[in-house]
Design a protein around this motif. Structure first.
Motif, PDB file in Angstrom:
ATOM      1  N   ALA A  26       0.838  -1.205   0.000  1.00  0.00           N
ATOM      2  CA  ALA A  26       0.000   0.000   0.000  1.00  0.00           C
ATOM      3  C   ALA A  26       0.873   1.256   0.000  1.00  0.00           C
ATOM      4  O   ALA A  26       0.580   2.225  -0.706  1.00  0.00           O
ATOM      5  CB  ALA A  26      -0.948  -0.013   1.202  1.00  0.00           C
ATOM      6  N   TRP A  27       1.947   1.241   0.776  1.00  0.00           N
ATOM      7  CA  TRP A  27       2.853   2.380   0.840  1.00  0.00           C
ATOM      8  C   TRP A  27       3.501   2.640  -0.522  1.00  0.00           C
ATOM      9  O   TRP A  27       3.464   3.750  -1.043  1.00  0.00           O
ATOM     10  CB  TRP A  27       3.923   2.124   1.901  1.00  0.00           C
ATOM     11  N   ARG A  28       4.096   1.598  -1.120  1.00  0.00           N
ATOM     12  CA  ARG A  28       4.791   1.757  -2.402  1.00  0.00           C
ATOM     13  C   ARG A  28       3.845   2.168  -3.528  1.00  0.00           C
ATOM     14  O   ARG A  28       4.247   2.860  -4.447  1.00  0.00           O
ATOM     15  CB  ARG A  28       5.527   0.475  -2.786  1.00  0.00           C
ATOM     16  N   LEU A  29       2.582   1.732  -3.450  1.00  0.00           N
ATOM     17  CA  LEU A  29       1.614   2.077  -4.492  1.00  0.00           C
ATOM     18  C   LEU A  29       0.897   3.406  -4.226  1.00  0.00           C
ATOM     19  O   LEU A  29      -0.028   3.770  -4.934  1.00  0.00           O
ATOM     20  CB  LEU A  29       0.599   0.944  -4.652  1.00  0.00           C
ATOM     21  N   GLY A  30       1.311   4.114  -3.180  1.00  0.00           N
ATOM     22  CA  GLY A  30       0.808   5.458  -2.935  1.00  0.00           C
ATOM     23  C   GLY A  30      -0.555   5.554  -2.283  1.00  0.00           C
ATOM     24  O   GLY A  30      -1.188   6.609  -2.338  1.00  0.00           O
ATOM     25  N   ALA A  31      -1.020   4.479  -1.666  1.00  0.00           N
ATOM     26  CA  ALA A  31      -2.345   4.516  -1.023  1.00  0.00           C
ATOM     27  C   ALA A  31      -2.354   5.525   0.119  1.00  0.00           C
ATOM     28  O   ALA A  31      -1.370   5.693   0.824  1.00  0.00           O
ATOM     29  CB  ALA A  31      -2.705   3.134  -0.494  1.00  0.00           C
ATOM     30  N   PRO A  98      -4.795   2.218  -4.607  1.00  0.00           N
ATOM     31  CA  PRO A  98      -3.488   2.665  -5.090  1.00  0.00           C
ATOM     32  C   PRO A  98      -3.598   3.959  -5.898  1.00  0.00           C
ATOM     33  O   PRO A  98      -4.500   4.108  -6.714  1.00  0.00           O
ATOM     34  CB  PRO A  98      -3.016   1.514  -5.974  1.00  0.00           C
ATOM     35  N   VAL A  99      -2.710   4.883  -5.633  1.00  0.00           N
ATOM     36  CA  VAL A  99      -2.642   6.115  -6.409  1.00  0.00           C
ATOM     37  C   VAL A  99      -1.767   5.880  -7.638  1.00  0.00           C
ATOM     38  O   VAL A  99      -2.108   6.268  -8.744  1.00  0.00           O
ATOM     39  CB  VAL A  99      -2.092   7.278  -5.550  1.00  0.00           C
ATOM     40  N   LYS A 100      -0.637   5.200  -7.442  1.00  0.00           N
ATOM     41  CA  LYS A 100       0.293   4.929  -8.542  1.00  0.00           C
ATOM     42  C   LYS A 100      -0.372   4.017  -9.568  1.00  0.00           C
ATOM     43  O   LYS A 100      -0.805   2.916  -9.254  1.00  0.00           O
ATOM     44  CB  LYS A 100       1.555   4.263  -8.006  1.00  0.00           C
ATOM     45  N   GLY A 101      -0.486   4.508 -10.791  1.00  0.00           N
ATOM     46  CA  GLY A 101      -1.062   3.712 -11.869  1.00  0.00           C
ATOM     47  C   GLY A 101      -2.545   3.444 -11.733  1.00  0.00           C
ATOM     48  O   GLY A 101      -3.076   2.556 -12.376  1.00  0.00           O
ATOM     49  N   GLY A 102      -3.239   4.180 -10.884  1.00  0.00           N
ATOM     50  CA  GLY A 102      -4.649   3.902 -10.649  1.00  0.00           C
ATOM     51  C   GLY A 102      -5.551   5.097 -10.891  1.00  0.00           C
ATOM     52  O   GLY A 102      -5.107   6.212 -11.175  1.00  0.00           O
ATOM     53  N   LEU A 103      -6.815   4.846 -10.758  1.00  0.00           N
ATOM     54  CA  LEU A 103      -7.844   5.866 -10.940  1.00  0.00           C
ATOM     55  C   LEU A 103      -7.692   7.005  -9.936  1.00  0.00           C
ATOM     56  O   LEU A 103      -7.972   8.160 -10.242  1.00  0.00           O
ATOM     57  CB  LEU A 103      -9.222   5.200 -10.787  1.00  0.00           C
ATOM     58  N   TRP A 104      -7.234   6.697  -8.731  1.00  0.00           N
ATOM     59  CA  TRP A 104      -7.157   7.703  -7.669  1.00  0.00           C
ATOM     60  C   TRP A 104      -6.136   8.779  -7.969  1.00  0.00           C
ATOM     61  O   TRP A 104      -6.184   9.872  -7.426  1.00  0.00           O
ATOM     62  CB  TRP A 104      -6.874   7.023  -6.328  1.00  0.00           C
ATOM     63  N   ARG A 105      -5.198   8.517  -8.872  1.00  0.00           N
ATOM     64  CA  ARG A 105      -4.194   9.515  -9.241  1.00  0.00           C
ATOM     65  C   ARG A 105      -4.845  10.731  -9.909  1.00  0.00           C
ATOM     66  O   ARG A 105      -4.337  11.845  -9.815  1.00  0.00           O
ATOM     67  CB  ARG A 105      -3.168   8.890 -10.177  1.00  0.00           C
ATOM     68  N   THR A 106      -5.974  10.526 -10.581  1.00  0.00           N
ATOM     69  CA  THR A 106      -6.628  11.623 -11.290  1.00  0.00           C
ATOM     70  C   THR A 106      -7.210  12.669 -10.340  1.00  0.00           C
ATOM     71  O   THR A 106      -7.517  13.775 -10.767  1.00  0.00           O
ATOM     72  CB  THR A 106      -7.751  11.093 -12.203  1.00  0.00           C
ATOM     73  N   LEU A 107      -7.362  12.332  -9.071  1.00  0.00           N
ATOM     74  CA  LEU A 107      -7.896  13.303  -8.109  1.00  0.00           C
ATOM     75  C   LEU A 107      -6.875  14.371  -7.750  1.00  0.00           C
ATOM     76  O   LEU A 107      -7.234  15.433  -7.274  1.00  0.00           O
ATOM     77  CB  LEU A 107      -8.380  12.595  -6.843  1.00  0.00           C
ATOM     78  N   GLU A 108      -5.598  14.058  -7.924  1.00  0.00           N
ATOM     79  CA  GLU A 108      -4.497  14.987  -7.675  1.00  0.00           C
ATOM     80  C   GLU A 108      -4.599  15.670  -6.322  1.00  0.00           C
ATOM     81  O   GLU A 108      -4.483  16.884  -6.204  1.00  0.00           O
ATOM     82  CB  GLU A 108      -4.404  16.008  -8.810  1.00  0.00           C
ATOM     83  N   GLU A 109      -4.860  14.898  -5.298  1.00  0.00           N
ATOM     84  CA  GLU A 109      -4.889  15.436  -3.942  1.00  0.00           C
ATOM     85  C   GLU A 109      -3.464  15.765  -3.501  1.00  0.00           C
ATOM     86  O   GLU A 109      -2.542  15.021  -3.800  1.00  0.00           O
ATOM     87  CB  GLU A 109      -5.482  14.404  -2.974  1.00  0.00           C
ATOM     88  N   PRO A 110      -3.269  16.855  -2.799  1.00  0.00           N
ATOM     89  CA  PRO A 110      -1.929  17.179  -2.322  1.00  0.00           C
ATOM     90  C   PRO A 110      -1.480  16.163  -1.278  1.00  0.00           C
ATOM     91  O   PRO A 110      -2.183  15.908  -0.308  1.00  0.00           O
ATOM     92  CB  PRO A 110      -2.089  18.571  -1.719  1.00  0.00           C
ATOM     93  N   ASP A 111      -0.350  15.550  -1.514  1.00  0.00           N
ATOM     94  CA  ASP A 111       0.188  14.560  -0.585  1.00  0.00           C
ATOM     95  C   ASP A 111       1.707  14.655  -0.655  1.00  0.00           C
ATOM     96  O   ASP A 111       2.313  14.260  -1.653  1.00  0.00           O
ATOM     97  CB  ASP A 111      -0.295  13.166  -0.970  1.00  0.00           C
ATOM     98  N   ASP A 112       2.311  15.175   0.385  1.00  0.00           N
ATOM     99  CA  ASP A 112       3.758  15.383   0.407  1.00  0.00           C
ATOM    100  C   ASP A 112       4.549  14.088   0.405  1.00  0.00           C
ATOM    101  O   ASP A 112       5.749  14.111   0.141  1.00  0.00           O
ATOM    102  CB  ASP A 112       4.147  16.196   1.643  1.00  0.00           C
ATOM    103  N   ALA A 116       6.661  11.726  -7.852  1.00  0.00           N
ATOM    104  CA  ALA A 116       6.021  12.271  -9.050  1.00  0.00           C
ATOM    105  C   ALA A 116       5.130  11.246  -9.755  1.00  0.00           C
ATOM    106  O   ALA A 116       4.125  11.608 -10.360  1.00  0.00           O
ATOM    107  CB  ALA A 116       7.078  12.781 -10.015  1.00  0.00           C
ATOM    108  N   ASP A 117       5.465   9.948  -9.653  1.00  0.00           N
ATOM    109  CA  ASP A 117       4.666   8.908 -10.327  1.00  0.00           C
ATOM    110  C   ASP A 117       3.493   8.405  -9.493  1.00  0.00           C
ATOM    111  O   ASP A 117       2.762   7.520  -9.907  1.00  0.00           O
ATOM    112  CB  ASP A 117       5.548   7.732 -10.746  1.00  0.00           C
ATOM    113  N   GLY A 118       3.314   8.965  -8.294  1.00  0.00           N
ATOM    114  CA  GLY A 118       2.199   8.562  -7.435  1.00  0.00           C
ATOM    115  C   GLY A 118       2.547   7.488  -6.436  1.00  0.00           C
ATOM    116  O   GLY A 118       1.726   7.110  -5.608  1.00  0.00           O
TER     117      GLY A 118
END
Length: 152
Positions: A26-31, A98-112, A116-118
């Motif tokens: 989950a961490w590596r995939l940007g959840a 997952p944000v990386k490579g997933g639908l959730w990346r399109t939300l572009e929520e600010p997450d420090d 860059a790849d999610g």
């Protein structure tokens, strides 16, 4: 919307071993979070229809047995047997988006914490928490930061 499911065939020796692996994935995939749901057996007196449905859905069974739902559990020939075992003994379900490579990346929520790849670089700074004594409940691991509140 139906989720996807995955059967892990790696040997594991402790519950924490599995939880570490899922936290790492989950961490590596940007959840943004990982949710652990501990469910009691639904084949017992007093279990509701809702619990039985949740058990089936945890194993990718949404009631429509035609070919379009076969992708839900990739390479899981034991799905029905595992679902019956879960109904008799209880089960744990982990969920993350997952944000990386997933639908959730399109939300572009600010997450420090995101690259860059999610995704995120290892190691995951969050470790497993103990399970509940009653063997059912909900635990949420917060992995990312959202800079604003979203209302449905």
């Amino acid at each position: 919307m139906p989720g996807s499911a995955l059967q892990i065939d790696e040997p594991w020796f402790t519950f924490d071993h599995v939880e570490w692996a899922l936290l790492d994935a989950a961490w590596r995939l940007g959840a943004w979070d990982l949710e652990r749901l501990e469910h009691r057996a639904c084949n017992q007196i007093g279990a509701s229809v809702r619990e039985a449905l949740a058990c089936r859905q945890a194993f990718g069974d949404y009631g429509d047995r035609n070919e379009h739902d076969l992708h839900l559990v990739d390479g899981a020939p034991e799905r029905d047997a595992l679902m019956r075992l879960a109904a008799d003994r209880g089960y744990v379900r982990w969920q993350f988006r997952p944000v990386k490579g997933g639908l959730w990346r399109t939300l572009e929520e600010p997450d420090d914490t995101l690259d860059a790849d999610g995704g995120r670089r290892q190691p995951c700074p969050v470790g497993p928490l103990p399970r509940r004594a009653g063997r059912h409940g909900r635990t949420v691991y917060q992995l990312g930061r959202v800079g604003r509140i979203l209302l449905p």
